[in-house]
Write a protein that holds these residues in place. Structure first.
Motif, mmCIF file in Angstrom:
data_model
loop_
_atom_site.group_PDB
_atom_site.id
_atom_site.type_symbol
_atom_site.label_atom_id
_atom_site.label_comp_id
_atom_site.label_asym_id
_atom_site.label_seq_id
_atom_site.Cartn_x
_atom_site.Cartn_y
_atom_site.Cartn_z
ATOM 1 N N GLU A 213 0.850 -1.177 0.000
ATOM 2 C CA GLU A 213 0.000 0.000 0.000
ATOM 3 C C GLU A 213 0.891 1.233 0.000
ATOM 4 O O GLU A 213 1.976 1.228 0.594
ATOM 5 C CB GLU A 213 -0.876 0.027 1.247
ATOM 6 N N ILE A 214 0.429 2.286 -0.648
ATOM 7 C CA ILE A 214 1.159 3.561 -0.654
ATOM 8 C C ILE A 214 0.220 4.636 -0.139
ATOM 9 O O ILE A 214 -0.921 4.754 -0.600
ATOM 10 C CB ILE A 214 1.640 3.945 -2.060
ATOM 11 N N PHE A 215 0.701 5.449 0.809
ATOM 12 C CA PHE A 215 -0.088 6.539 1.375
ATOM 13 C C PHE A 215 0.565 7.876 1.014
ATOM 14 O O PHE A 215 1.784 8.038 1.151
ATOM 15 C CB PHE A 215 -0.188 6.395 2.891
ATOM 16 N N PHE A 216 -0.252 8.804 0.543
ATOM 17 C CA PHE A 216 0.218 10.130 0.149
ATOM 18 C C PHE A 216 -0.420 11.170 1.065
ATOM 19 O O PHE A 216 -1.648 11.303 1.108
ATOM 20 C CB PHE A 216 -0.175 10.427 -1.304
ATOM 21 N N ASP A 217 0.402 11.883 1.793
ATOM 22 C CA ASP A 217 -0.072 12.923 2.706
ATOM 23 C C ASP A 217 0.597 14.242 2.372
ATOM 24 O O ASP A 217 1.759 14.480 2.734
ATOM 25 C CB ASP A 217 0.226 12.532 4.158
ATOM 26 N N ASP A 218 -0.132 15.087 1.642
ATOM 27 C CA ASP A 218 0.376 16.399 1.224
ATOM 28 C C ASP A 218 1.716 16.281 0.498
ATOM 29 O O ASP A 218 2.668 17.031 0.764
ATOM 30 C CB ASP A 218 0.508 17.348 2.427
ATOM 31 N N VAL A 219 1.785 15.321 -0.411
ATOM 32 C CA VAL A 219 3.014 15.102 -1.185
ATOM 33 C C VAL A 219 3.088 16.111 -2.328
ATOM 34 O O VAL A 219 2.123 16.287 -3.072
ATOM 35 C CB VAL A 219 3.049 13.662 -1.744
ATOM 36 N N GLU A 220 4.215 16.766 -2.481
ATOM 37 C CA GLU A 220 4.409 17.751 -3.543
ATOM 38 C C GLU A 220 5.078 17.102 -4.748
ATOM 39 O O GLU A 220 6.116 16.449 -4.620
ATOM 40 C CB GLU A 220 5.254 18.920 -3.038
ATOM 41 N N VAL A 221 4.457 17.291 -5.923
ATOM 42 C CA VAL A 221 4.999 16.759 -7.175
ATOM 43 C C VAL A 221 5.157 17.920 -8.147
ATOM 44 O O VAL A 221 4.178 18.624 -8.431
ATOM 45 C CB VAL A 221 4.065 15.696 -7.785
ATOM 46 N N PRO A 222 6.358 18.162 -8.658
ATOM 47 C CA PRO A 222 6.545 19.267 -9.609
ATOM 48 C C PRO A 222 5.651 19.115 -10.826
ATOM 49 O O PRO A 222 5.456 18.005 -11.341
ATOM 50 C CB PRO A 222 8.027 19.146 -9.993
ATOM 51 N N ALA A 223 5.121 20.230 -11.305
ATOM 52 C CA ALA A 223 4.228 20.203 -12.468
ATOM 53 C C ALA A 223 4.938 19.708 -13.721
ATOM 54 O O ALA A 223 4.285 19.230 -14.658
ATOM 55 C CB ALA A 223 3.638 21.590 -12.708
ATOM 56 N N CYS A 224 6.265 19.804 -13.748
ATOM 57 C CA CYS A 224 7.011 19.307 -14.913
ATOM 58 C C CYS A 224 6.932 17.787 -15.017
ATOM 59 O O CYS A 224 7.284 17.219 -16.061
ATOM 60 C CB CYS A 224 8.472 19.758 -14.855
ATOM 61 N N ASP A 225 6.463 17.120 -13.952
ATOM 62 C CA ASP A 225 6.316 15.668 -13.979
ATOM 63 C C ASP A 225 4.898 15.236 -14.335
ATOM 64 O O ASP A 225 4.522 14.083 -14.120
ATOM 65 C CB ASP A 225 6.726 15.069 -12.632
ATOM 66 N N LEU A 226 4.127 16.160 -14.884
ATOM 67 C CA LEU A 226 2.820 15.829 -15.448
ATOM 68 C C LEU A 226 3.023 15.186 -16.819
ATOM 69 O O LEU A 226 3.761 15.703 -17.658
ATOM 70 C CB LEU A 226 1.981 17.099 -15.592
ATOM 71 N N VAL A 227 2.380 14.046 -17.062
ATOM 72 C CA VAL A 227 2.453 13.378 -18.362
ATOM 73 C C VAL A 227 1.190 13.703 -19.142
ATOM 74 O O VAL A 227 0.075 13.456 -18.673
ATOM 75 C CB VAL A 227 2.594 11.852 -18.220
ATOM 76 N N GLY A 228 1.363 14.257 -20.335
ATOM 77 C CA GLY A 228 0.207 14.682 -21.120
ATOM 78 C C GLY A 228 -0.416 15.927 -20.536
ATOM 79 O O GLY A 228 0.258 16.736 -19.875
ATOM 80 N N GLU A 229 -1.718 16.085 -20.726
ATOM 81 C CA GLU A 229 -2.421 17.257 -20.234
ATOM 82 C C GLU A 229 -3.130 16.948 -18.925
ATOM 83 O O GLU A 229 -3.553 15.820 -18.681
ATOM 84 C CB GLU A 229 -3.454 17.719 -21.266
ATOM 85 N N GLU A 230 -3.273 17.967 -18.102
ATOM 86 C CA GLU A 230 -4.048 17.808 -16.875
ATOM 87 C C GLU A 230 -5.475 17.391 -17.224
ATOM 88 O O GLU A 230 -6.091 17.943 -18.130
ATOM 89 C CB GLU A 230 -4.058 19.109 -16.081
ATOM 90 N N GLY A 231 -5.994 16.412 -16.502
ATOM 91 C CA GLY A 231 -7.340 15.926 -16.753
ATOM 92 C C GLY A 231 -7.449 14.899 -17.865
ATOM 93 O O GLY A 231 -8.536 14.372 -18.119
ATOM 94 N N GLN A 232 -6.332 14.594 -18.527
ATOM 95 C CA GLN A 232 -6.330 13.613 -19.617
ATOM 96 C C GLN A 232 -5.594 12.327 -19.228
ATOM 97 O O GLN A 232 -5.111 11.589 -20.079
ATOM 98 C CB GLN A 232 -5.676 14.224 -20.864
ATOM 99 N N GLY A 233 -5.540 12.062 -17.921
ATOM 100 C CA GLY A 233 -4.788 10.903 -17.446
ATOM 101 C C GLY A 233 -5.375 9.567 -17.836
ATOM 102 O O GLY A 233 -4.650 8.569 -17.919
ATOM 103 N N TRP A 234 -6.681 9.524 -18.101
ATOM 104 C CA TRP A 234 -7.310 8.265 -18.493
ATOM 105 C C TRP A 234 -6.687 7.725 -19.779
ATOM 106 O O TRP A 234 -6.363 6.537 -19.874
ATOM 107 C CB TRP A 234 -8.813 8.461 -18.661
ATOM 108 N N ALA A 235 -6.506 8.602 -20.767
ATOM 109 C CA ALA A 235 -5.920 8.184 -22.045
ATOM 110 C C ALA A 235 -4.477 7.726 -21.853
ATOM 111 O O ALA A 235 -4.035 6.747 -22.456
ATOM 112 C CB ALA A 235 -5.992 9.324 -23.051
ATOM 113 N N VAL A 236 -3.714 8.434 -20.989
ATOM 114 C CA VAL A 236 -2.327 8.045 -20.739
ATOM 115 C C VAL A 236 -2.287 6.681 -20.047
ATOM 116 O O VAL A 236 -1.457 5.831 -20.364
ATOM 117 C CB VAL A 236 -1.602 9.105 -19.888
ATOM 118 N N ALA A 237 -3.217 6.464 -19.105
ATOM 119 C CA ALA A 237 -3.262 5.185 -18.389
ATOM 120 C C ALA A 237 -3.539 4.032 -19.340
ATOM 121 O O ALA A 237 -3.012 2.928 -19.158
ATOM 122 C CB ALA A 237 -4.322 5.232 -17.294
ATOM 123 N N GLN A 238 -4.366 4.253 -20.357
ATOM 124 C CA GLN A 238 -4.638 3.194 -21.332
ATOM 125 C C GLN A 238 -3.365 2.830 -22.096
ATOM 126 O O GLN A 238 -3.123 1.666 -22.420
ATOM 127 C CB GLN A 238 -5.744 3.618 -22.306
#
Length: 399
Positions: A213-238
């Motif tokens: 299990e992985i728990f995330f508590d206020d974890v900061e991720v740089p925006a440069c580590d976004l893959v594709g467009e925000e809100g389009q993660g479903w297509a990337v996951a496929q």
């Protein structure tokens, strides 16, 4: 290693290399050992395969061993299965899910940053499933809130393979809840050493702790580590999930075929080699395993020819899960009372270890992993046979 056009020449080259380099008695050495020793062995084997160019034949040209045709990749995986080499379970997400996602959907900066790290041995895990969102990824709840040049992550993931050893994570999180379930998902590459991340291994009934299990508590991720467009993660996951199809199914089917001798050995040990019932059932299992290999081979040929259709991979995956279940069930039956007891797990193997109680329990994994049997049947019915779509499930509170 330079590309070899002649696949038979390549086959002989790979076969010779494997003869010299597959760790001797690795099955015995990896039975009953703790995870730390297994991780060390996996890292050593991974380094050898990378150096030989056999770890990344599916990567683009320019990377070690990359740029090979599907036909050449198939030869490599056939020989690895034939040689009964250890599976790179620790690096499966790194080599396929992470690499193929970054190559297909990431930007050049991300490819330059992350692909060399994988070759150096960085371990990736996958943060998709949640306690109430397993196969139904669209219902996941982990939040990714944009704040300036970073995302703040809060939530929980589960069934993440080898997450306790991972350096990075492929994370699917919800950045917007206002639209349809598949909308508003965002795909991020997360440093597992980030403050606020905690990992808890899951002790399984098999005695293994492969998942966590992985728990995330206020974890900061740089925006440069976004893959594709925000809100389009479903297509990337496929795209991520599609990366494990084809060659993986060919390899797994072949490994099962090469392990049919475990069944005949069990019959000899139990003194039932001439038992008419077991001989009949063995013949049925051999037929199913051979059919699984033929289906996987046919599917890969379609990919090579460019004639792959939606649902082809689902057929192979569904049938492989069925054949594996029957294979392990027969092994458990042949072994009598001894087949009811689980001994120490064998790390780095597939579900064909000869530890029949454990193999049978693990065979159920393939009814779920990579998309459950129910999802595969829906894909086949709706997208291949053009049958009516499954009715929407009513939930409490729906009007």
């Amino acid at each position: 290693m330079t590309a070899i056009d002649n696949t038979e020449e390549l086959r002989q080259s790979v076969r010779a290399w494997l003869t010299e380099n597959v760790p001797g008695d690795w099955r015995q050495a990896m039975t009953g050992v703790d995870q730390e020793l297994f991780v060390a062995a996996q890292k050593e084997w991974f380094g050898k395969l990378v150096e030989a160019g056999f770890a990344t034949p599916h990567w683009p040209e320019g990377w070690p061993g990359g740029g090979r045709s599907l036909a050449e990749q198939k030869v490599i995986y056939e020989e690895i299965a034939r040689a009964d080499a250890p599976r790179l379970i620790l690096y499966f997400v790194s080599l396929y899910h992470a690499a193929c996602t970054v190559i297909e959907c990431g930007n050049q900066e991300q490819r330059d940053k992350y692909l060399p790290g994988i070759l150096r041995g960085e371990i990736w895990c996958q943060g998709f499933s949640e306690p109430n969102a397993g196969s139904d990824l669209a219902s996941l709840k982990t939040k990714a809130i944009r704040q300036g040049d970073k995302y703040i992550i809060n939530g929980q993931k589960i069934w993440s393979t080898m997450a306790q050893y991972a350096d990075r994570c492929l994370l699917l999180a919800r950045s917007d809840s206002s639209g349809p379930p598949q909308a508003g998902l965002t795909y991020l590459l997360v440093d597992m050493k980030s403050p606020g991340i905690s990992v808890r291994p899951i002790d399984q009934i098999t005695g293994d702790d492969e998942f966590a299990e992985i728990f995330f508590d206020d974890v900061e991720v740089p925006a440069c580590d976004l893959v594709g467009e925000e809100g389009q993660g479903w297509a990337v996951a496929q795209a991520t999930l599609a990366s494990e199809r084809g060659l993986t199914l060919v390899e797994l089917s072949l490994r099962m075929q090469h392990s049919l001798s475990f069944l005949t050995k069990a019959m000899q040990q139990q003194g039932v080699s001439d038992d008419a019932t077991f001989k009949r059932d063995l013949g049925a299992v051999i037929t199913q395993v051979d059919a699984a290999c033929a289906l996987a081979d046919s599917y890969l040929q379609k990919r090579i020819d460019g004639t792959e259709a939606v649902g082809d991979a689902s057929l192979v995956k569904l049938y492989y899960a069925k054949a594996l279940r029957e294979y392990t069930r027969l092994g458990r039956r042949i072994s009598g009372y001894s087949g009811l007891f689980d001994t120490a797990p064998m790390r780095g193997a597939t579900q064909e270890t000869g530890n029949w109680a454990l193999d049978f329990m693990n065979s159920y994994n393939w009814s779920i992993a990579g998309g459950s049997n129910e999802i595969q049947r829906n894909i086949i019915a709706e997208r291949m046979l053009m049958m009516p779509r499954e009715p929407k499930t009513w939930r409490w509170g729906d009007k």
